[in-house]
Design a protein around this motif. Sequence first.
Motif, PDB file in Angstrom:
ATOM      1  N   SER A 155      19.506  22.714  74.762  1.00  0.00           N
ATOM      2  CA  SER A 155      20.421  23.602  75.487  1.00  0.00           C
ATOM      3  C   SER A 155      21.757  23.679  74.762  1.00  0.00           C
ATOM      4  O   SER A 155      22.360  22.674  74.426  1.00  0.00           O
ATOM      5  N   MET A 156      22.157  24.911  74.521  1.00  0.00           N
ATOM      6  CA  MET A 156      23.364  25.149  73.711  1.00  0.00           C
ATOM      7  C   MET A 156      24.584  25.325  74.614  1.00  0.00           C
ATOM      8  O   MET A 156      24.459  25.635  75.794  1.00  0.00           O
ATOM      9  N   GLY A 157      25.734  25.132  74.004  1.00  0.00           N
ATOM     10  CA  GLY A 157      26.980  25.280  74.753  1.00  0.00           C
ATOM     11  C   GLY A 157      27.995  26.035  73.935  1.00  0.00           C
ATOM     12  O   GLY A 157      27.721  26.495  72.821  1.00  0.00           O
ATOM     13  N   ARG A 158      29.186  26.136  74.529  1.00  0.00           N
ATOM     14  CA  ARG A 158      30.269  26.872  73.909  1.00  0.00           C
ATOM     15  C   ARG A 158      30.586  26.403  72.496  1.00  0.00           C
ATOM     16  O   ARG A 158      30.947  27.194  71.637  1.00  0.00           O
ATOM     17  N   THR A 159      30.414  25.071  72.275  1.00  0.00           N
ATOM     18  CA  THR A 159      30.825  24.523  70.978  1.00  0.00           C
ATOM     19  C   THR A 159      29.705  24.591  69.937  1.00  0.00           C
ATOM     20  O   THR A 159      29.927  24.261  68.772  1.00  0.00           O
ATOM     21  N   THR A 160      28.516  24.979  70.352  1.00  0.00           N
ATOM     22  CA  THR A 160      27.372  24.953  69.426  1.00  0.00           C
ATOM     23  C   THR A 160      27.581  25.936  68.273  1.00  0.00           C
ATOM     24  O   THR A 160      27.912  27.092  68.482  1.00  0.00           O
TER      25      THR A 160
END
Lengths: 383, 405
Positions: free
Chosen positions: A354-359
Amino acid sequence: MQPVYLDHAATTPLLASAREALLPFFDSEFGNASSRHPLGARAAAARERAREQVAAALLVEPRQVTFTSGGTEAANLAMLGLARASAARGRHVLVGATEHACVRACAVQLAREGFDVESVPLDSRGDVDLAAFAARVRTDTVLVAQMLVNNETGAIHPVSRMARVARARAPHVRVAVDAVQAFGKLDCALSELHADALFFSAHKIGGPKGAGALALASHTPIEPLLYGGGQEHGLRPGTENVPAIVGFGAAAELAEQQRGELLARFKMLRARLVSRLSSLEGMRLLESPSAQQPSIVALLLRGAPAEVTLHHLAQRGVFVSAGSACQARSRELSPGLKAIGLSDDEARRMLRISMGRTTSEAEVDLAADAIVEVARELERIAS
Amino acid sequence: MNMSAPEALLVRYGELTLKGANRVDFENVLARNVRLACAPIAPVRLEREHARLLVFPEGRSEAIARRLTQVFGISSISPVWGAPCEPEAIVERARAVLEDALLSIPPGETRTFRVLSRRADKRFPLSSMELDRLVSERIVRDGQPLRIDLDHPELVLGIEVRETRAWIYARRDAGPGGLPVGTLGRAVCLLSGGIDSPVAAWMAMKRGCEVVFVTFHSPPYIGESAKQKVMELVRTLGRWQRSARLYVVPFAPVQEAVRDAGAEAYRTVVYRRMMHRIATRIAELERASALITGESLGQVASQTMENLACIEAAAGLPVLRPLLGFDKQETISRAESIGTYAISNVQEPDCCSLFLPRHPVLRGQVAVCEEIEARLDVGALVAQALAGAEPHNLGWTARGAKVRA
């Protein structure tokens, strides 16, 4: 080397703006928001500002937002509070087939209290079967609980159509929506979802742990879970966790502002990850045929259980999860994955990235390469 | 079968079409009001054609549809789906729109139904009646809870054929009617925290009047919460126009001076004359051409014809009283429907409670008022009140995000 963190659906780092907004309330601005002197008034004003920030993202009035200690409490308040308040009008409850553990546990509790609890039916592809759902709604159905985005697969469910179908058939029904994984990525305006209740968690969108919220349509009858000093319009008494609430507000505002660009970015990163993994023999991507929230990538790898793959990936500095982190400690297989038609063996092999804003793109590349390597290595060992 | 969100909202405006030469102005004002009302929810693009406004929102069409029910001048709103101007394509789209609408019909119930098309583009190969028949024959199936009734349909599947595209809908939400705010000038409303004056302001807005608010506040005889209550009322009313400006005027010095001038029975009438003088000056400042009050004939003992005449004599502008013909219950019902009742109904000590006469005059005379006022320095009191007036801009932006003063 910095680890590549790809477990943002479990939790995502605190945003700098949220941290900056909340710190004074751990420090000089320590007042109790119920106190009448300026220190208390400033805490109350900060809490109300946060309420406006959350409300603006959901297109509701601030008074429709109740702060809680997190997503689980908000879910409990929605499920138990709405059902109990409507018990005199009916005792039939429909609960999504792939709900988060806390919603399922509330459903079990409602069954113990004498509610007749059934599941929302799925079709053979694991999507909500709207026609079968319509047939299952009864005139005494008082609650439909359905998640908007599945935390394990990222599937987007047709909440607004379900709400309209339910309302046509059940005059007293309330529709409660778990928007924990949707907030900050999809539009969660109450009006667009046709929902009566939406619940959220702060730490999934870059806010701190320890805050969540329940948004209710106007004039929705609901019973509190706690009794006390009347805070949060009496719906959630107890001295408010002002720092966490303030951080939540700041994170909600930023998440809503950046929702569009973030979603576009996740789409791009997802395509990049999937294309880089496509060389892997026997890999299956679990993707909703109708609508997919792109930041959650669910993979079925051939061979080893995800638990083993996960630890091998961790050794290489890539942190992902096997199914949902909230269940990771239980040995039980996810009922949500079984509900969408996975066998026990397949559910055990499901890896969640699961990816996030910082990925970043580089992180996605590193992770993809590590997954390919580990999967091949584990296959060699097994054969 | 999986219907996406509607492509646009079709906005109809009724009364405007009757206004002849002014129509273009009215349409311009309406378009601007629509754009401003929607802006905090989602950006919108507007297209105008054939006495219709098409609003294309970037998402959040449901919230936009609901918001448009608060824009005066709009008679109805329909979420619409588009199709190429070609019979087969229209049939396909109409079928999907109908199936979506059928979701909302409870099992076991039926709806009377018809297809109703309008053809703005006369080059279209079928007449409206032919298109009605074609679509109806092709999309209505056995087993659907529909009964054709051309005269009294509960469910209408509408089709509007335009030059470039056909628009299809199955839902029609009532708009608020009235005229676009701003097309009939500006007025200043004297707002108390009570039930009546917010309704009076709303009714003036409904007829196209842009309203500026004035409230009279008497610290230290009264707390901050009374002012907050009026601000909340203005925020609520502000949804119905582009923004709402409120002047909070300090009034205790006037009340003290009037009390000291004796003639207790006339106090209320003289206060109100002073309020009207101050409001008139604010109207000049705001380039407004009338005052609005929540007065109604005979509703309280002081609202007699004679007293209203005494009060009006002090105003330098026409005084509009939109509630004149309302019974109290009618005012309350309207206040409930526009959302001001719950705010007004919170009990706060009223502005004049300390200074109220025990036996107010019922049939006041202007000459007596003038006699009492001769003992006051009216000009100085008005100037002092104006100097202390605080303006607040309290427009509605998005739910939750209110513009702070």
